[in-house]
Write a protein that holds these residues in place. Structure first.
Motif, PDB file in Angstrom:
ATOM      1  N   THR A 277       0.860  -1.185   0.000  1.00 48.58           N
ATOM      2  CA  THR A 277       0.000   0.000   0.000  1.00 48.58           C
ATOM      3  C   THR A 277       0.890   1.227   0.000  1.00 48.58           C
ATOM      4  O   THR A 277       1.446   1.604   1.027  1.00 48.58           O
ATOM      5  N   THR A 278       1.024   1.864  -1.168  1.00 47.77           N
ATOM      6  CA  THR A 278       2.060   2.875  -1.355  1.00 47.77           C
ATOM      7  C   THR A 278       1.503   4.293  -1.336  1.00 47.77           C
ATOM      8  O   THR A 278       0.351   4.544  -1.662  1.00 47.77           O
ATOM      9  N   LEU A 279       2.391   5.234  -0.995  1.00 46.97           N
ATOM     10  CA  LEU A 279       2.043   6.642  -0.856  1.00 46.97           C
ATOM     11  C   LEU A 279       3.097   7.508  -1.525  1.00 46.97           C
ATOM     12  O   LEU A 279       4.296   7.302  -1.322  1.00 46.97           O
ATOM     13  N   LEU A 280       2.653   8.475  -2.308  1.00 49.95           N
ATOM     14  CA  LEU A 280       3.505   9.560  -2.777  1.00 49.95           C
ATOM     15  C   LEU A 280       3.000  10.825  -2.108  1.00 49.95           C
ATOM     16  O   LEU A 280       1.831  11.187  -2.234  1.00 49.95           O
ATOM     17  N   SER A 281       3.884  11.500  -1.388  1.00 45.38           N
ATOM     18  CA  SER A 281       3.510  12.632  -0.542  1.00 45.38           C
ATOM     19  C   SER A 281       3.910  13.949  -1.194  1.00 45.38           C
ATOM     20  O   SER A 281       5.067  14.127  -1.594  1.00 45.38           O
ATOM     21  N   CYS A 282       2.950  14.886  -1.294  1.00 48.05           N
ATOM     22  CA  CYS A 282       3.205  16.229  -1.810  1.00 48.05           C
ATOM     23  C   CYS A 282       3.080  17.246  -0.672  1.00 48.05           C
ATOM     24  O   CYS A 282       2.247  17.074   0.217  1.00 48.05           O
ATOM     25  N   PHE A 283       3.873  18.299  -0.718  1.00 46.15           N
ATOM     26  CA  PHE A 283       3.821  19.334   0.326  1.00 46.15           C
ATOM     27  C   PHE A 283       3.940  18.669   1.699  1.00 46.15           C
ATOM     28  O   PHE A 283       3.120  18.892   2.589  1.00 46.15           O
ATOM     29  N   SER A 284       4.976  17.876   1.871  1.00 52.32           N
ATOM     30  CA  SER A 284       5.073  16.983   3.029  1.00 52.32           C
ATOM     31  C   SER A 284       5.251  17.706   4.347  1.00 52.32           C
ATOM     32  O   SER A 284       4.944  17.143   5.404  1.00 52.32           O
ATOM     33  N   GLY A 285       5.762  18.945   4.320  1.00 49.41           N
ATOM     34  CA  GLY A 285       5.953  19.678   5.572  1.00 49.41           C
ATOM     35  C   GLY A 285       6.861  18.927   6.512  1.00 49.41           C
ATOM     36  O   GLY A 285       7.900  18.382   6.116  1.00 49.41           O
ATOM     37  N   VAL A 286       6.469  18.869   7.792  1.00 48.42           N
ATOM     38  CA  VAL A 286       7.272  18.138   8.777  1.00 48.42           C
ATOM     39  C   VAL A 286       6.790  16.711   8.942  1.00 48.42           C
ATOM     40  O   VAL A 286       7.196  16.017   9.865  1.00 48.42           O
ATOM     41  N   GLY A 287       5.904  16.255   8.046  1.00 47.12           N
ATOM     42  CA  GLY A 287       5.552  14.840   8.028  1.00 47.12           C
ATOM     43  C   GLY A 287       4.288  14.455   8.752  1.00 47.12           C
ATOM     44  O   GLY A 287       4.066  13.277   9.005  1.00 47.12           O
ATOM     45  N   GLY A 288       3.429  15.425   9.082  1.00 47.69           N
ATOM     46  CA  GLY A 288       2.207  15.072   9.796  1.00 47.69           C
ATOM     47  C   GLY A 288       1.283  14.176   8.994  1.00 47.69           C
ATOM     48  O   GLY A 288       0.758  13.179   9.502  1.00 47.69           O
ATOM     49  N   LEU A 289       1.085  14.516   7.723  1.00 51.81           N
ATOM     50  CA  LEU A 289       0.232  13.692   6.869  1.00 51.81           C
ATOM     51  C   LEU A 289       0.852  12.315   6.671  1.00 51.81           C
ATOM     52  O   LEU A 289       0.175  11.283   6.795  1.00 51.81           O
ATOM     53  N   ASP A 290       2.163  12.279   6.395  1.00 53.99           N
ATOM     54  CA  ASP A 290       2.847  11.004   6.172  1.00 53.99           C
ATOM     55  C   ASP A 290       2.864  10.138   7.423  1.00 53.99           C
ATOM     56  O   ASP A 290       2.686   8.915   7.340  1.00 53.99           O
ATOM     57  N   ARG A 291       3.090  10.770   8.592  1.00 53.49           N
ATOM     58  CA  ARG A 291       3.142   9.994   9.835  1.00 53.49           C
ATOM     59  C   ARG A 291       1.783   9.352  10.106  1.00 53.49           C
ATOM     60  O   ARG A 291       1.708   8.182  10.515  1.00 53.49           O
ATOM     61  N   GLY A 292       0.702  10.091   9.879  1.00 56.61           N
ATOM     62  CA  GLY A 292      -0.609   9.523  10.094  1.00 56.61           C
ATOM     63  C   GLY A 292      -0.936   8.426   9.099  1.00 56.61           C
ATOM     64  O   GLY A 292      -1.477   7.367   9.468  1.00 56.61           O
ATOM     65  N   LEU A 293      -0.589   8.650   7.821  1.00 54.51           N
ATOM     66  CA  LEU A 293      -0.856   7.623   6.810  1.00 54.51           C
ATOM     67  C   LEU A 293       0.022   6.399   7.030  1.00 54.51           C
ATOM     68  O   LEU A 293      -0.393   5.270   6.754  1.00 54.51           O
TER      69      LEU A 293
END
Length: 408
Positions: free
Chosen positions: A2-18
């Motif tokens: 289950t893969t993710l490409l992250s845009c406007f990642s900032g400090v990783g809040g969206l990525d950490r949650g996903l």
């Protein structure tokens, strides 16, 4: 996978949650060097992609650059720069919104969608992203129609405005959530709210921790903070607040966040990214929040590290996506992808990253201190806001001789 490409990642809040929801980040697109350093510090396995600018990446980045083929990506996710769509921007003139240079970053993300054709697209932003003058909705829908025509996909935009506090974040933070599925999976009209009746509080997040160093209040109004009760703002110092003996401001003549203090037993108000010296919310003790405290109120784990520059950190924290909210949205997407047609409830998307309840009792509020002596000379009747629709101009016309002006 289950893969993710992250845009406007900032400090990783969206990525950490996903990540907590089960996604594996193939790469992050983030142009801010301080945010990139933070990502590298906390998740060195997350690949920082080049070009780092999403608009440029939309023209140049291809699926094979991250080791996959078109249509193999599970999720393209990002929160485009929110400033053009914020409440402050909606009050400003002209209201450029999507026409702002920063608003065009949406096109970069849509270009990536056209190239990767992910199974799902997730966008997170301020509520004004969906509504208000020059919002982004029409542009995104137009681009999705173009992608559908070109690639035979069935992307259809679904959107909601949610409160992060309903998803285990100890902060009231209204966020626009926009999701589109490549194959047209149905989405609920109303999202479940795992913590809708069980909000986490400022005390749950901060307890009696003391940051090092402890920030000091600054600016011409700093010494008034101890004279305001926790959970209140400058309106305590109006005729409708503390009474005539402490009347320094006209009722409703300032922004709500002016001298706003947190209440320990409630969620925080929305944290800004660029607060002025008198802009809250402030700690209930009457001082600014440290960036480490801001991160906890955003729902980040306590070990998520930022830079050595506190001013930069306040900006990074204020622009971040709350990880528990991102996790809940990630679980929602996976449920709709993997179990289409199966019932979904609040437990389905409950976030493991939600702030936990404190076991320490909440101390009672401290009594506000008396007004500092220098303010007693300016206590007196103040003209309130003239009423709905009259606006700041009407107030200033009425109160030109009653303004409180303080210098450091």
């Amino acid at each position: 996978m289950t893969t993710l490409l992250s845009c406007f990642s900032g400090v990783g809040g969206l990525d950490r949650g996903l990540e907590a929801a089960g996604f594996v980040t193939l790469g992050c697109l983030e142009i801010d060097r301080d945010a990139r350093a933070t990502l590298a510090e906390n998740r060195p396995a997350w690949r920082l992609l080049e070009p780092s600018d999403v608009v440029e990446a939309g023209r140049a980045l291809a699926p094979q650059d991250v080791g996959i083929a078109p249509r193999e990506l599970t999720l393209l996710a990002g929160g485009p720069p929110c400033q053009p769509f914020s409440k402050a921007a909606q009050w400003a003139a002209p209201k450029r919104g999507i026409k702002d240079d920063r608003g065009t970053t949406v096109d970069g993300m849509m270009d990536l969608a056209a190239s990767f054709l992910p199974r799902a697209i997730l966008m997170e932003n301020v509520a004004g992203f969906l509504s208000g003058k020059n919002n982004a909705t029409a542009r995104i829908k137009k681009r999705l129609r173009e992608i559908n025509s070109m690639a035979g996909t069935r992307y259809r935009l679904r959107s909601w405005v949610v409160d992060a506090a309903d998803y285990g974040v100890p902060q009231h933070r209204a966020r626009a959530i926009m999701i589109a599925f490549r194959d047209g999976e149905p989405a609920p009209s109303v999202l479940p709210r795992p913590h809708g009746e069980d909000h986490r509080t400022v005390w749950d997040a901060l307890e009696d921790r003391v940051p090092d160093p402890v920030p000091s209040a600054r600016g011409g109004y700093a010494d008034l903070l101890t004279s305001i009760p926790e959970g209140s703002n400058y309106q305590h110092l109006t005729a409708r607040g503390g009474g005539e003996e402490v009347e320094l401001f006209g009722y409703r003549t300032r922004y709500w966040s002016f001298l706003l203090k947190l209440a320990k037993d409630r969620p925080a108000w929305t944290l800004p990214a660029s607060p002025g010296p008198s802009t809250g919310p402030f700690h209930w003790s009457g001082r600014p929040l440290a960036s480490s405290e801001r991160m906890l109120l955003q729902g980040f784990p306590a070990d998520w590290r930022l830079t050595e520059n506190e001013r930069v950190n306040v900006r990074l924290a204020g622009n971040a996506t709350p990880p528990p909210l991102a996790e809940a949205m990630g679980k929602l997407i996976l449920h709709l992808l993997e179990k289409p047609g199966e019932p979904m409830n609040a437990e389905t998307i409950r976030a493991s990253l939600a702030t936990t309840r404190s076991t320490k009792p909440v101390p009672p509020p401290a009594d506000p201190a008396p007004l500092p002596p220098r303010w007693k000379a300016v206590v007196g009747p103040q003209i309130p806001h003239p009423g709905k629709g009259a606006g700041p101009a009407g107030y200033h016309r009425a109160s030109s001789s009653n303004s409180v002006i303080v210098t450091d």
